[in-house]
Design a protein around this motif. Structure first.
Motif, PDB file in Angstrom:
ATOM      1  N   TRP A  42      32.266  18.974   1.611  1.00  0.00           N
ATOM      2  CA  TRP A  42      31.415  18.114   0.794  1.00  0.00           C
ATOM      3  C   TRP A  42      32.103  17.918  -0.546  1.00  0.00           C
ATOM      4  O   TRP A  42      32.542  18.880  -1.169  1.00  0.00           O
ATOM      5  N   GLU A  43      32.217  16.676  -0.975  1.00  0.00           N
ATOM      6  CA  GLU A  43      32.854  16.386  -2.239  1.00  0.00           C
ATOM      7  C   GLU A  43      31.960  15.430  -3.018  1.00  0.00           C
ATOM      8  O   GLU A  43      31.828  14.263  -2.669  1.00  0.00           O
ATOM      9  N   GLU A  44      31.318  15.953  -4.054  1.00  0.00           N
ATOM     10  CA  GLU A  44      30.420  15.130  -4.850  1.00  0.00           C
ATOM     11  C   GLU A  44      31.222  14.162  -5.712  1.00  0.00           C
ATOM     12  O   GLU A  44      32.239  14.529  -6.287  1.00  0.00           O
ATOM     13  N   GLN A  45      30.741  12.934  -5.784  1.00  0.00           N
ATOM     14  CA  GLN A  45      31.408  11.906  -6.574  1.00  0.00           C
ATOM     15  C   GLN A  45      30.651  11.694  -7.887  1.00  0.00           C
ATOM     16  O   GLN A  45      29.431  11.822  -7.937  1.00  0.00           O
ATOM     17  N   PRO A  46      31.358  11.316  -8.958  1.00  0.00           N
ATOM     18  CA  PRO A  46      30.683  11.040 -10.226  1.00  0.00           C
ATOM     19  C   PRO A  46      29.721   9.855 -10.083  1.00  0.00           C
ATOM     20  O   PRO A  46      29.960   8.930  -9.298  1.00  0.00           O
ATOM     21  N   GLU A  47      28.644   9.887 -10.847  1.00  0.00           N
ATOM     22  CA  GLU A  47      27.636   8.824 -10.766  1.00  0.00           C
ATOM     23  C   GLU A  47      28.237   7.445 -11.038  1.00  0.00           C
ATOM     24  O   GLU A  47      27.894   6.475 -10.358  1.00  0.00           O
ATOM     25  N   ASP A  48      29.132   7.338 -12.015  1.00  0.00           N
ATOM     26  CA  ASP A  48      29.755   6.040 -12.319  1.00  0.00           C
ATOM     27  C   ASP A  48      30.515   5.499 -11.114  1.00  0.00           C
ATOM     28  O   ASP A  48      30.460   4.307 -10.813  1.00  0.00           O
ATOM     29  N   TRP A  49      31.238   6.378 -10.430  1.00  0.00           N
ATOM     30  CA  TRP A  49      31.974   5.960  -9.230  1.00  0.00           C
ATOM     31  C   TRP A  49      30.988   5.452  -8.178  1.00  0.00           C
ATOM     32  O   TRP A  49      31.213   4.406  -7.562  1.00  0.00           O
ATOM     33  N   PHE A  50      29.884   6.188  -7.966  1.00  0.00           N
ATOM     34  CA  PHE A  50      28.885   5.809  -6.971  1.00  0.00           C
ATOM     35  C   PHE A  50      28.283   4.441  -7.310  1.00  0.00           C
ATOM     36  O   PHE A  50      28.157   3.576  -6.445  1.00  0.00           O
ATOM     37  N   ASP A  52      29.579   2.031  -9.138  1.00  0.00           N
ATOM     38  CA  ASP A  52      30.598   0.995  -8.931  1.00  0.00           C
ATOM     39  C   ASP A  52      30.780   0.704  -7.448  1.00  0.00           C
ATOM     40  O   ASP A  52      30.921  -0.455  -7.046  1.00  0.00           O
ATOM     41  N   HIS A  53      30.794   1.746  -6.626  1.00  0.00           N
ATOM     42  CA  HIS A  53      30.971   1.569  -5.188  1.00  0.00           C
ATOM     43  C   HIS A  53      29.809   0.782  -4.584  1.00  0.00           C
ATOM     44  O   HIS A  53      30.019  -0.132  -3.796  1.00  0.00           O
TER      45      HIS A  53
END
Length: 112
Positions: A42-50, A52-53
């Motif tokens: 499991w690799e949590e992504q930063p909110e900004d990345w999420f 943008d995605h």
């Protein structure tokens, strides 16, 4: 639940449906890894990345905000387990592990 509802003449009714367990995302990844016989993490992504995605996939900003707020509100809280599946179908819901086993090929199950 959907099929049983239609067959029983309950079309148009709304149901909240859950499985028999409250699992975190990490629990789900562990179940998938155990079922398909491959290591996963499991690799949590930063909110900004999420954000943008989601925007790159065409989700409108208000929808992204609502989704992020929903996910944030659930952090550290178990999901409520509801009896809906058994009440409507007369049988207990499948576990997540059962569902993953039925769809193992979609997760890239290791060859035997």
């Amino acid at each position: 639940v959907a099929v049983r509802s239609l067959l029983d003449g309950r079309a148009g009714e709304g149901y909240s449906v859950t499985g028999p367990q409250s699992l975190t995302q990490i629990d789900r990844v562990r179940v998938i890894a155990e079922t398909i016989g491959r290591p996963l993490r499991w690799e949590e992504q930063p909110e900004d990345w999420f954000r943008d995605h989601m925007a790159s996939l065409g989700m409108p900003a208000p929808g992204i905000d609502d989704y992020v707020n929903l996910l944030t509100a659930r952090v550290g809280k178990p999901t409520e387990i509801l009896p809906t599946v058994e009440q409507v179908t007369g049988r207990p819901p499948f576990t997540y592990a059962q569902w993953v086993a039925d769809h193992a090929a979609a997760f890239g199950a290791a060859s035997a």
